[in-house]
Design an enzyme around this catalytic site. Structure first.
Site, short mmCIF file in Angstrom:
data_model
loop_
_atom_site.label_atom_id
_atom_site.label_comp_id
_atom_site.label_asym_id
_atom_site.label_seq_id
_atom_site.Cartn_x
_atom_site.Cartn_y
_atom_site.Cartn_z
N HIS A 134 -11.69 9.75 6.97
CA HIS A 134 -11.46 8.32 7.10
C HIS A 134 -10.93 7.91 8.46
CE1 HIS A 134 -10.46 4.30 5.69
NE2 HIS A 134 -9.18 4.46 5.99
N ARG A 151 -1.35 8.94 9.12
CA ARG A 151 -1.17 7.50 9.38
C ARG A 151 -0.77 6.75 8.11
NH1 ARG A 151 -4.79 3.02 8.91
NH2 ARG A 151 -6.36 4.48 8.20
N ARG A 192 -0.91 9.16 1.72
CA ARG A 192 -2.34 9.40 1.54
C ARG A 192 -2.70 10.89 1.45
NH1 ARG A 192 -5.60 5.30 5.25
NH2 ARG A 192 -4.83 3.74 3.81
N HIS A 204 -9.28 9.89 3.24
CA HIS A 204 -8.84 8.84 2.31
C HIS A 204 -9.08 9.36 0.90
CE1 HIS A 204 -8.31 5.02 0.30
NE2 HIS A 204 -7.94 4.46 1.45
N GLU A 228 0.86 -1.18 0.00
CA GLU A 228 0.00 0.00 0.00
C GLU A 228 0.89 1.23 0.00
OE1 GLU A 228 -4.25 -1.19 1.89
OE2 GLU A 228 -2.70 -0.84 3.35
P1 FAD Z 1 -13.99 0.60 15.90
O1 FAD Z 1 -13.68 -0.57 15.10
O2 FAD Z 1 -14.58 1.77 15.21
O3 FAD Z 1 -14.97 0.16 17.07
C1 FAD Z 1 -15.58 1.09 17.93
C2 FAD Z 1 -16.65 0.39 18.71
O4 FAD Z 1 -17.08 1.21 19.77
C3 FAD Z 1 -17.91 0.06 17.93
O5 FAD Z 1 -18.35 -1.22 18.29
C4 FAD Z 1 -18.91 1.12 18.39
O6 FAD Z 1 -20.24 0.69 18.29
C5 FAD Z 1 -18.49 1.25 19.83
N1 FAD Z 1 -18.84 2.52 20.48
C6 FAD Z 1 -18.57 3.77 20.07
N2 FAD Z 1 -19.03 4.67 20.96
C7 FAD Z 1 -19.59 3.96 21.97
C8 FAD Z 1 -20.23 4.32 23.18
N3 FAD Z 1 -20.40 5.60 23.56
N4 FAD Z 1 -20.70 3.34 23.98
C9 FAD Z 1 -20.58 2.02 23.63
N5 FAD Z 1 -19.98 1.64 22.48
C10 FAD Z 1 -19.48 2.60 21.67
N6 FAD Z 1 -7.10 0.23 9.09
C11 FAD Z 1 -6.14 -0.65 8.78
O7 FAD Z 1 -5.17 -0.82 9.53
N7 FAD Z 1 -6.24 -1.39 7.65
C12 FAD Z 1 -7.27 -1.25 6.77
O8 FAD Z 1 -7.34 -1.94 5.77
C13 FAD Z 1 -8.28 -0.31 7.07
N8 FAD Z 1 -9.34 -0.13 6.24
C14 FAD Z 1 -10.36 0.68 6.64
C15 FAD Z 1 -11.50 0.79 5.84
C16 FAD Z 1 -12.57 1.56 6.25
C17 FAD Z 1 -13.79 1.67 5.40
C18 FAD Z 1 -12.50 2.26 7.48
C19 FAD Z 1 -13.64 3.10 7.95
C20 FAD Z 1 -11.36 2.19 8.26
C21 FAD Z 1 -10.28 1.40 7.84
N9 FAD Z 1 -9.13 1.30 8.63
C22 FAD Z 1 -8.16 0.41 8.28
C23 FAD Z 1 -9.07 1.94 9.93
C24 FAD Z 1 -9.41 0.90 10.99
O9 FAD Z 1 -10.42 0.05 10.52
C25 FAD Z 1 -9.89 1.52 12.27
O10 FAD Z 1 -9.04 2.55 12.66
C26 FAD Z 1 -9.91 0.50 13.39
O11 FAD Z 1 -10.61 -0.62 12.96
C27 FAD Z 1 -10.52 1.09 14.63
O12 FAD Z 1 -10.78 0.04 15.53
P2 FAD Z 1 -11.32 0.37 16.97
O13 FAD Z 1 -11.55 -0.94 17.62
O14 FAD Z 1 -10.45 1.35 17.61
O15 FAD Z 1 -12.72 1.11 16.69
C1 SIN Z 2 -7.44 0.97 2.53
O1 SIN Z 2 -7.65 -0.23 2.35
O2 SIN Z 2 -7.16 1.79 1.66
C2 SIN Z 2 -7.54 1.48 3.91
C3 SIN Z 2 -6.35 1.07 4.62
C4 SIN Z 2 -6.22 1.89 5.86
O3 SIN Z 2 -7.05 2.74 6.15
O4 SIN Z 2 -5.22 1.65 6.55
#
Ligand code: FAD
Ligand code: SIN
Length: 540
Positions: A347, A382, A286, A238, A120
């Site tokens: 993003h 990032r 990015r 993004h 990437e």
């Molecule tokens: P999240 O996965 O967002 O989970 C947050 C959780 O908290 C959810 O369950 C939500 O319901 C809960 N929550 C929120 N507020 C509250 C509250 N007040 N009370 C109770 N529950 C609550 N990163 C990579 O490294 N590789 C990738 O390929 C990649 N692709 C991506 C593609 C997309 C479309 C997106 C949006 C992001 C991508 N990212 C990627 C970024 C990455 O997915 C996220 O940064 C990461 O998954 C965040 O994980 P997390 O567990 O911190 O939060």
């Molecule tokens: C992507 O697949 O382009 C997202 C990857 C990331 O957010 O790290």
């Protein structure tokens, strides 16, 4: 008000929250058990949508090394990534990713059974593991959710939202107040350790790749509790979200890995343009690609550019990008034959609750991991696929840290906590706000004034308009429903982004100030302590 008591409360069920709950249960014998709260159904989160993959400097990839990953991360971070933190996370990646594999998470392999790695933007070698082709988040999240559901030590409360942290008079976190969407009741949960794993805040912007729940709740709760918040001005846009029409606001992501496998960006005239902006072309960091697309769109007065993936070839597209192909097909686009309309969208939230790799924040008893936290790993921008890695490494390290911590502190209900409970025990009167409409107004303000390109004038305009919205909403502390709570939190987070963006009088990484084009040589984190007692705090 009903109350309960747990040794550990995990808030959020994305990759960070699920893995933390699982590791704590596997590692520590807890008398009062673990509570996992999620305002969504288990696993519904940003994590489940992750496509490209997860970085791992793992022994299965002998071509890679820690120094190279650190170098790429620091370069993308534009002088603001913390070198020590980056080293710690990179070094832990082998153990943690192999622990995920031992917990049943599967990554894609070749015919010989060897893990395959993709490339990437801004990575100097192929080091990204993926699952289901372009469904890495689904693979990781569903696998962890299965393991968590099967674990008897973890009590799960879905469709339940954390709305305020319980902070004692001596400024320690003693638990959390929760709101059950189904019963519409508030409850108190006492705990020795509260872990915020609530994800990012993409929803404060009009166009975003994030699902509806990404409203920055954890950041707002921690801020209101008095925790230090860091680097909020750095929002990653993004470059390539599917842009079907200006009305499509939650935008489906077209993974960077598509460019990693050879797709090219073209403008409305069908011309490739990235070479004008960076010698790395489509694989520049990015923020560089995002600004290049934004400039082309402005020049052509067009709502999108195009990503030509036809160059990748049908067989590879089918194998590597089944989810993206299917989603585009549903919308009448055959990506093996037709360029995809794309535009930037909010993003990733690089800033957040200041925390170390073990999740410790500036408040005792309060921990933050994943996207809601700011460890300094991502700096001003990032590096792709470093986020899932940070989620799982910090969850792992936190569980290790807690195994040496006393989690049986008795709950002393002091005056500070009594006052808080009082607020939530009283019934409130007044109109129910139309939170969808209010959110939409806020998102427009943020997109227009605090988006990809900012100026002091646009930031002051946003500040003024947000303050007006805050006055109109009367900063309700106890709210009538989830939508109101989310809007309350989004206002706080939007103010923090604007505050950070105004303070940073330079362009760095994802923060582009048209009035300050230069990046200063030394990066300095922007720490925001609670502004003042009358600042953003709730008024009764
Ligand atoms: P999240 O996965 O967002 O989970 C947050 C959780 O908290 C959810 O369950 C939500 O319901 C809960 N929550 C929120 N507020 C509250 C509250 N007040 N009370 C109770 N529950 C609550 N990163 C990579 O490294 N590789 C990738 O390929 C990649 N692709 C991506 C593609 C997309 C479309 C997106 C949006 C992001 C991508 N990212 C990627 C970024 C990455 O997915 C996220 O940064 C990461 O998954 C965040 O994980 P997390 O567990 O911190 O939060
Ligand atoms: C992507 O697949 O382009 C997202 C990857 C990331 O957010 O790290």
């Amino acid at each position: 008000m009903k109350y309960s008591e747990y040794s550990v409360v995990v808030i959020g069920s994305g990759a960070a929250g699920l893995y933390a709950a699982l590791k704590i249960s596997q590692q520590i014998k807890l008398p009062e058990g673990i509570l996992l709260i999620s305002k969504s159904s288990l696993g519904i989160s940003n994590s489940i949508y992750a496509q490209g993959g997860i970085v791992g400097v793992v022994h299965q990839n002998p071509d890679d090394n820690i120094e190279s990953h650190i170098k790429d991360t620091l370069k993308a971070g534009a002088g603001l990534s913390d070198k020590k933190v980056t080293k710690e996370i990179s070094e832990a990646s082998d153990v943690v990713i192999n622990d995920l594999i031992n917990n049943g998470i599967e990554f894609d392999k070749d015919e010989q059974g060897n893990i395959t790695f993709t490339l990437e933007a801004a990575h100097s070698i192929r080091r990204i593991l993926h699952s289901g082709g372009d469904a890495t988040g689904k693979g990781i999240t569903e696998g962890l959710a299965r393991a968590v559901r099967a674990d008897n030590n973890i009590h799960i409360l879905e469709k339940t939202m954390a709305v305020e942290l319980l902070i004692s008079s001596d400024k320690e976190c003693k638990g959390v107040i929760i709101y059950n969407k189904q019963t519409e009741e508030h409850e108190i949960v006492y705990s020795s350790a509260v872990i915020l794993a609530t994800g990012g805040a993409g929803q404060v912007y009009k166009y975003t790749t994030n699902p509806n729940g990404a409203t920055g709740d954890g950041i707002a709760l921690a801020y209101e509790a008095g925790a230090v918040i860091q680097d909020m001005e750095f929002i990653q846009f993004h470059p390539t979200a599917l842009a079907l029409s200006p009305d499509s606001k939650n935008r489906f992501l077209i993974s960077e890995a598509v460019r990693g496998e050879g797709a090219k960006l073209i403008n409305n005239m069908g011309e490739e343009f990235m070479i004008k902006y960076s010698e790395k072309k489509e694989l520049a960091p990015r923020d560089v690609v995002t600004r290049a697309i934004y400039t082309e769109m402005q020049k052509e007065n067009s709502p999108n550019v195009f990503l030509n993936a036809t160059l990748i070839g049908e067989e590879k597209i089918a194998r590597r990008f089944p989810t993206i192909s299917a989603r585009c097909r549903e919308n009448g686009i055959d990506i093996t034959k037709t360029p995809i309309p794309v535009a930037p969208a909010a993003h990733y939230t690089m800033g957040g609750i200041k925390a170390d790799v073990e999740g410790r924040t500036s408040i005792k008893g309060l921990y933050a991991i994943g996207e809601t936290a700011c460890t300094g790993f991502h700096g001003a921008n990032r590096l792709a696929s470093n986020s899932l890695l940070e989620c799982v490494v910090c969850a792992y390290e936190l569980s290790d840290y807690l195994s040496f911590t006393n989690l049986n502190t008795p709950n002393v209900i002091d005056e500070g906590i009594k006052k808080m409970i009082d607020v939530y025990s009283r019934s409130i009167s007044g109109e129910e706000y139309n939170s969808d409409e209010l959110k939409s107004e806020l998102k427009d303000i943020m997109w227009e004034n605090v988006g990809i390109i900012r100026t002091e004038k646009s930031l002051f305009k946003a500040k003024e308009e947000i303050e007006k919205l805050q006055k109109e909403f009367k900063r309700r502390r106890k709210c009538l429903n989830q939508g109101e709570y989310e809007y309350r939190n989004m206002l706080t987070v939007a103010s923090l982004i604007v505050e950070g963006a105004l303070r940073r009088k330079e362009s760095r990484g994802a923060h582009c100030r048209k009035d300050y084009p230069e990046t200063l040589p030394e990066g300095l984190h922007s720490n925001i302590d609670k502004l003042n007692e009358k600042g953003l705090c709730y008024v009764e």
